[in-house]
Design a protein around this motif. Structure first.
Motif, PDB file in Angstrom:
ATOM      1  N   ARG A  67      -4.120   4.904  -4.939  1.00  0.00           N
ATOM      2  CA  ARG A  67      -4.830   4.895  -3.656  1.00  0.00           C
ATOM      3  C   ARG A  67      -6.273   5.341  -3.836  1.00  0.00           C
ATOM      4  O   ARG A  67      -7.187   4.796  -3.221  1.00  0.00           O
ATOM      5  N   LEU A  91       0.825  -1.200   0.000  1.00  0.00           N
ATOM      6  CA  LEU A  91       0.000   0.000   0.000  1.00  0.00           C
ATOM      7  C   LEU A  91       0.864   1.258   0.000  1.00  0.00           C
ATOM      8  O   LEU A  91       0.537   2.259  -0.642  1.00  0.00           O
ATOM      9  N   ALA A 136      -9.119  -6.838  -2.055  1.00  0.00           N
ATOM     10  CA  ALA A 136      -8.677  -5.447  -2.081  1.00  0.00           C
ATOM     11  C   ALA A 136      -9.369  -4.640  -0.984  1.00  0.00           C
ATOM     12  O   ALA A 136      -8.757  -3.768  -0.348  1.00  0.00           O
ATOM     13  N   LEU A 175      -8.173   2.475  -5.295  1.00  0.00           N
ATOM     14  CA  LEU A 175      -8.430   1.466  -4.276  1.00  0.00           C
ATOM     15  C   LEU A 175      -9.564   1.905  -3.351  1.00  0.00           C
ATOM     16  O   LEU A 175     -10.413   1.096  -2.964  1.00  0.00           O
ATOM     17  N   GLU A 176      -9.591   3.180  -3.014  1.00  0.00           N
ATOM     18  CA  GLU A 176     -10.661   3.678  -2.142  1.00  0.00           C
ATOM     19  C   GLU A 176     -12.026   3.536  -2.808  1.00  0.00           C
ATOM     20  O   GLU A 176     -13.005   3.129  -2.163  1.00  0.00           O
ATOM     21  N   ALA A 222      -7.594  -2.515   2.090  1.00  0.00           N
ATOM     22  CA  ALA A 222      -7.884  -1.098   2.320  1.00  0.00           C
ATOM     23  C   ALA A 222      -8.421  -0.852   3.724  1.00  0.00           C
ATOM     24  O   ALA A 222      -8.065   0.129   4.381  1.00  0.00           O
ATOM     25  N   TYR A 223      -9.257  -1.754   4.209  1.00  0.00           N
ATOM     26  CA  TYR A 223      -9.838  -1.598   5.539  1.00  0.00           C
ATOM     27  C   TYR A 223      -8.780  -1.777   6.625  1.00  0.00           C
ATOM     28  O   TYR A 223      -8.669  -0.972   7.552  1.00  0.00           O
ATOM     29  N   LEU A 254      -7.234   2.828   5.165  1.00  0.00           N
ATOM     30  CA  LEU A 254      -7.436   3.724   4.024  1.00  0.00           C
ATOM     31  C   LEU A 254      -8.893   4.123   3.908  1.00  0.00           C
ATOM     32  O   LEU A 254      -9.224   5.227   3.482  1.00  0.00           O
ATOM     33  N   VAL A 255      -9.798   3.222   4.274  1.00  0.00           N
ATOM     34  CA  VAL A 255     -11.221   3.521   4.251  1.00  0.00           C
ATOM     35  C   VAL A 255     -11.840   3.084   5.574  1.00  0.00           C
ATOM     36  O   VAL A 255     -11.306   2.222   6.273  1.00  0.00           O
ATOM     37  N   ALA A 258     -12.988  -0.043  -2.686  1.00  0.00           N
ATOM     38  CA  ALA A 258     -13.325  -0.455  -1.331  1.00  0.00           C
ATOM     39  C   ALA A 258     -14.694   0.041  -0.888  1.00  0.00           C
ATOM     40  O   ALA A 258     -15.304  -0.540   0.009  1.00  0.00           O
TER      41      ALA A 258
END
Length: 221
Positions: free
Chosen positions: A160, A152, A205, A163-164, A209-210, A214-215, A167
């Motif tokens: 990024r 990441l 993915a 990816l967000e 991210a979690y 990131l989210v 997610a």
């Protein structure tokens, strides 16, 4: 060929699913069923590789039918479909033995890929549903520092952002609409992103991210 049994109480929905399968290489509709009782009977007769199972049907519902099919035919995989993507529906289907759960508003490409995933013996879940389940059942008991994975850290700002969006449950088409990119460009970037992260699919993915912070569920920014 992956032989698929189509289970839905609406004839038009089954017809649409049958047409969709014809567009996917290596997929074929093995038969149809209009309720849970018929789904169990047809599964015994046809021994399909995958059952596309609507959860909300009169008589025997899809959850009960899933439980019986999985118990009797362990080689048959069930992919649950529902208009309602509430957490309790997801949990009930997975506890009954379904290998995946997708809302009926997924794109054709996502549904076909979901069929292939469960046929391989893996699990699939729409990212937006996975994020909700993580928030509901995997909350840490207290705040803790999150170690950002090396994969990441190596992402660019645009990667990024991509990816967000993934997610938060956006499909490739929705990402294209959101970013103004061509759909083909989004598909290529998503594939490159998965390779860079070392993940197999959108569900993995989401987990990355979690876990990296990131989210967070319910928040997009």
């Amino acid at each position: 060929m992956i032989r698929v049994l189509l289970v839905d109480d609406q004839v038009l929905v089954r017809a649409g699913l049958r047409m969709l399968l014809e567009t996917g290489d290596g997929l074929v509709a093995a038969g149809e069923a209009g309720d849970g009782h018929e789904a169990v009977r047809r599964s015994r007769e046809l021994r399909p590789d995958v059952v596309l199972m609507d959860l909300h049907m009169p008589g025997m519902d899809g959850v009960t039918a899933t439980e019986r099919i999985v118990a009797e035919l362990p080689r048959t995989r069930v992919l649950a479909l529902s208009t309602f993507d509430l957490e309790e529906n997801v949990v009930a289907a997975l506890r009954a033995g379904a290998s995946g759960f997708l809302p009926k508003d997924v794109s054709p490409e996502e549904l076909i890929e979901g069929i292939r995933i469960v046929h391989r013996g893996e699990a699939t879940l729409a990212p937006r549903l996975l994020l909700r389940l993580i928030a509901t059942f995997v909350r840490p008991s207290r705040p803790r520092a999150v170690e950002v994975p090396a994969e990441l850290s190596a992402l660019t700002v645009r990667e990024r952002q991509m990816l967000e969006l993934i997610a938060h449950g956006l499909s490739n088409q929705e990402i294209a609409d959101d970013t103004g990119l061509a759909l083909s460009t989004v598909k290529n970037r998503v594939s490159d992103l998965f390779a860079k992260l070392g993940v197999r699919d959108r569900a993995q993915a989401v987990i990355v991210a979690y876990e990296a912070g990131l989210v967070t569920p319910g928040r997009r920014g």
